[in-house]
Write a protein that holds these residues in place. Structure first.
Motif, mmCIF file in Angstrom:
data_model
loop_
_atom_site.group_PDB
_atom_site.id
_atom_site.type_symbol
_atom_site.label_atom_id
_atom_site.label_comp_id
_atom_site.label_asym_id
_atom_site.label_seq_id
_atom_site.Cartn_x
_atom_site.Cartn_y
_atom_site.Cartn_z
ATOM 1 N N PRO A 119 -7.386 -4.622 -128.230
ATOM 2 C CA PRO A 119 -8.081 -4.507 -129.509
ATOM 3 C C PRO A 119 -7.084 -4.362 -130.665
ATOM 4 C CG PRO A 119 -8.886 -2.888 -127.904
ATOM 5 C CD PRO A 119 -7.635 -3.481 -127.351
ATOM 6 N N SER A 120 -7.411 -4.978 -131.800
ATOM 7 C CA SER A 120 -6.534 -4.896 -132.977
ATOM 8 C C SER A 120 -6.561 -3.509 -133.584
ATOM 9 C CB SER A 120 -6.999 -5.866 -134.056
ATOM 10 O OG SER A 120 -6.782 -7.172 -133.663
ATOM 11 N N GLU A 121 -5.463 -3.150 -134.238
ATOM 12 C CA GLU A 121 -5.438 -1.930 -135.046
ATOM 13 C C GLU A 121 -5.692 -2.334 -136.486
ATOM 14 O OE1 GLU A 121 -1.898 0.342 -134.518
ATOM 15 O OE2 GLU A 121 -2.072 0.374 -132.342
ATOM 16 N N VAL A 122 -6.600 -1.633 -137.143
ATOM 17 C CA VAL A 122 -6.885 -1.952 -138.535
ATOM 18 C C VAL A 122 -6.722 -0.696 -139.388
ATOM 19 C CG1 VAL A 122 -8.468 -3.125 -140.100
ATOM 20 C CG2 VAL A 122 -8.623 -3.564 -137.652
ATOM 21 N N PRO A 123 -5.521 -0.435 -139.870
ATOM 22 C CA PRO A 123 -5.305 0.761 -140.678
ATOM 23 C C PRO A 123 -6.090 0.682 -141.976
ATOM 24 C CG PRO A 123 -3.224 -0.399 -140.256
ATOM 25 C CD PRO A 123 -4.313 -1.253 -139.729
ATOM 26 N N VAL A 161 -9.257 1.179 -142.375
ATOM 27 C CA VAL A 161 -10.701 1.038 -142.150
ATOM 28 C C VAL A 161 -11.123 2.114 -141.152
ATOM 29 C CG1 VAL A 161 -12.509 -0.494 -141.309
ATOM 30 C CG2 VAL A 161 -10.573 -1.435 -142.563
ATOM 31 N N TYR A 195 -8.677 5.919 -138.603
ATOM 32 C CA TYR A 195 -8.661 4.480 -138.827
ATOM 33 C C TYR A 195 -8.829 3.737 -137.505
ATOM 34 C CZ TYR A 195 -7.023 5.468 -143.554
ATOM 35 O OH TYR A 195 -6.921 5.912 -144.835
ATOM 36 N N LEU A 196 -9.467 2.608 -137.602
ATOM 37 C CA LEU A 196 -9.849 1.822 -136.441
ATOM 38 C C LEU A 196 -8.649 1.501 -135.544
ATOM 39 C CD1 LEU A 196 -11.990 0.199 -134.942
ATOM 40 C CD2 LEU A 196 -11.772 -1.581 -136.659
ATOM 41 N N ASN A 197 -8.623 2.130 -134.383
ATOM 42 C CA ASN A 197 -7.594 1.944 -133.351
ATOM 43 C C ASN A 197 -6.178 2.252 -133.823
ATOM 44 O OD1 ASN A 197 -9.454 1.141 -131.428
ATOM 45 N ND2 ASN A 197 -9.315 -1.011 -132.032
#
Lengths: 413, 277
Positions: B90-94, B96, B140-142
């Motif tokens: 899964p991507s990391e989206v700092p 969000v 933050y998301l992941n």
């Protein structure tokens, strides 16, 4: 010409008129500053219409101004050089906030000497000299020694009837603390030449958030300068959301041991506008620390030039200079020019720099979209997330919301 | 009516190389399918192709979700139709937050605004079920998540979004024994007539908590063998060699294993090491 000036700046003392004349003479053989490859022809700095306009204080702001203000708590509204409205609670009792006009009227010696001193110094830069020569709006804020102001001071600076040549001076004396949220706005198509100087004395702490919201028909030269002394801390956050062409020059001088500054900036360029941003941190003392973070978005045919400069002068050992610039382009026609400069004349220092320009990360987009978000929704979330380290610094929720909304509107695809 | 996901003669190309060479698979509501197989046989390609990753090009075949071909739909539309992919990486989206993201996703899916209070209640419940950190909504998301946390977060999103068909791509890799149990039980709790699941895995351990109805083995970009639990036990004991022998396959990989390449990254100076000199 002197007579002309006396008519124009009719409230000034004779000696100020003389100083203005001297500055205008000086200006004639000065040249425009060199900022990247910025084409100055878009800015029209030669055609000016400057007026001195006095206005009375009001108890209620006109709708056209109210609509531009997000948070009326602890606010000072300065329009064409006049404080037309202020609403401050007792936290600000010890803070001196005075416009140039007020200083003249009350014959406030302290303020007048500060205002006058500025006219006496000669700059090399034509745009700065111009700001002084035609200054028609000025403000002084002074926080005395050991005074800690808990609430954020909101400054709303508006130009309407005349081109705006404004200067703000902020003095924070030893061990004082202040947070300022400043917004620059215009009601008519005008030219804006805006300057501010923040003096952070020993142990003082200043958070300065500048939000530029000038309209498409207002060309702007904005120069913000910070001066930080021993153990002082200055956190500068800039939200450069002007719709028009803008030159924004930000200089921070670290003058004392352990002087600290952070400059975190959100930059947004769209349509066919030119934005030139310079963030320059000068390490003029050993053990000084400066960080620059620029996050920019460029849309349409926008042209954004970002120069980050970290300069460590000789002998300023143990200084720490770092900077990071990241720009996201949303259109193939956008132009970005990002230069992270480190100029180091000393061996014993820490430094780091980097700049990146790219599109919105496709993997992140795919990830968000795989949960059902439309492409535009996903892009909006990612971009606001990208800007969040700076947005989070805005201490007023209402101003933060309006800031986000402005960006959302600018993003609307 | 039970939902149906049908994959018919699916051929998929990545970077001009054909990876999937005619996959056929039908999953109905209430069923849990497992795909096993050695590395490089096309398992992850299958999951990405079903979800609609733009890097994967379907050159032949159909993917039918309740009789509707989804091949021409972009990934977000497939998601709104009820497909879900728990990703291997899964991507990391700092910047969000998890809660902003999930709430936006839920609203996109239903087309309705979800009251904040109800959302927080549901989200907290799901977080507790997966025994994740209670500050998760604001993180933050992941971003900065451990491998195990990322996997749990995928399952958390699945619990919140309630998809019709979920594809779980190696959801068990990087999970310790305790986490495996939590995740396995969470997946099993979704079992119903209106939910189907495709599990891609290397290990049979997670199958202690989720009993699959069908087991498939992939080799050379196609499903070469299908069966039930007995297949898993045999693979667990004997590996894949007996299948290769039975089917006369020498090399099970779709594409030969490539020499390990390490690209020079931006931000890395062009040192000898990074350029592999």
């Amino acid at each position: 010409m002197r007579d002309q000036l006396m008519v124009h700046f009719k409230y000034d003392d004779h000696n100020i008129i003389d100083l203005r004349k001297k500055l205008i003479d000086e200006m004639k053989h000065q040249s425009l500053p060199k900022i990247g490859k910025i084409p100055f022809k878009y800015f029209n700095f030669d055609k000016l219409k400057v007026q001195y306009i006095k206005e009375d204080k009001v108890t209620e702001l006109h709708q056209k101004i109210l609509s531009k203000i997000d948070d009326l708590e602890n606010i000072v509204v300065l329009k064409d050089g006049n404080i037309i409205y202020s609403n401050l609670d007792e936290t600000f009792n010890k803070v001196k906030i005075m416009s140039y006009f007020e200083a003249l009227e009350n014959n406030d010696k302290e303020a007048l000497s500060i205002f006058t001193k500025r006219f006496e110094q000669i700059d090399k830069d034509k745009l700065k000299t111009m700001n002084k020569a035609y200054q028609n709006s000025a403000l002084l804020i002074k926080v005395p020694k050991n005074v800690v102001v808990k609430e954020a001071l909101k400054l709303h600076i508006i130009g309407e009837k005349s081109d705006l040549f404004h200067h703000t001076t902020i003095y924070c004396e030893t061990s004082s603390e202040l947070t300022i949220v400043e917004k620059i706005d215009n009601l008519q198509p005008i030219q804006v030449n805006y300057m501010s100087d923040v003096y952070v004395s020993e142990n003082a702490k200043v958070n300065y958030i500048g939000i530029d919201r000038l309209s498409e028909d207002a060309n702007a030269y904005i120069n913000r300068c910070g001066h930080v002394h021993d153990n002082g801390s200055l956190i500068y956050a800039l939200g450069q959301l002007n719709d028009g062409n803008t030159i924004s020059n930000n200089v921070i001088e670290l003058l004392g041991k352990n002087a600290y500054c952070e400059s975190r900036n959100v930059l947004f360029t769209d349509k066919d506008k030119v934005h030139a941003i310079t963030v320059h941190v000068k390490h003029l003392s050993p053990y000084s620390k400066g960080t620059i973070t620029n996050h920019g978005i460029v849309k349409d045919k926008g042209y954004l030039s970002v120069d980050g400069i970290g300069k460590i002068h000789q002998g300023m050992n143990h200084s720490n200079s770092s900077q990071q610039t990241n720009i996201v382009t949303l259109s193939p026609d956008a132009t970005v020019n990002a230069n992270p400069y480190l100029l180091i004349d000393e061996y014993d220092v820490f430094a780091g720099h980097g700049a990146g320009v790219g599109k919105v990360d496709e993997d992140q987009l795919y990830y968000l979209m795989s949960r059902g978000l439309k492409r535009t929704e996903a892009e909006k979330l990612i971009i606001l997330g990208f800007l969040s380290p700076i947005i989070e610094m805005i201490s007023s929720d209402r101003i933060k919301e309006s800031f986000i909304k402005t960006i959302e509107n600018k993003l609307s695809f | 009516m039970k939902p149906v996901l049908e994959i018919k003669n699916l051929h998929v190309e990545v970077d001009d190389k054909e990876i999937l060479k005619g996959v056929n698979l039908t999953i109905k509501g209430g069923e849990i399918h497992v795909i096993m197989g050695p590395n490089g046989t096309g398992k992850s390609t299958l999951s990405s192709a079903i979800m609609g990753n733009p890097k994967y090009h379907v050159i032949e075949g159909k993917i039918l979700l309740n009789d509707e071909n989804v091949i021409d739909m972009p990934v977000d539309e497939r998601a709104r139709k009820g497909l879900f992919l728990a990703m291997q990486y899964p991507s990391e989206v700092p910047g969000v937050t998890n809660s902003d993201f999930i709430r936006t996703a839920m609203q996109s899916k239903t087309g309705k605004s979800i009251p904040l209070y109800k959302f927080i209640m549901d989200f907290d419940k799901a977080i507790e079920k997966l025994q994740m950190r209670s500050d998760l909504p604001h993180r933050y998301l992941n971003d900065g998540f451990s491998g195990g946390e990322k996997k749990r977060n995928e399952i958390l999103q699945m619990l919140m979004l309630k998809p019709t068909f979920a594809i779980l791509d190696e959801i068990d890799s990087g999970l310790d024994v305790d986490a495996l149990k939590i995740v396995g039980e969470a997946i099993d709790s979704l079992r119903s007539e209106t939910f189907g699941c495709l599990l891609i895995t290397h290990y049979q351990r997670i199958l202690d908590y989720i009993k699959p109805d069908y087991v498939h083995v992939m080799m050379k970009g196609a499903i070469v063998k299908s069966g039930g639990m007995e297949l898993i036990e045999k693979i667990d004991q004997e590996g894949y060699d007996w299948i290769k022998e039975e089917l006369g396959i020498e090399n099970e990989r779709v594409v030969p294993e490539e020499a390990h390449k390490r690209p020079a990254m931006i931000g890395e100076c062009a040192t000898k090491k990074s350029l592999d000199l």
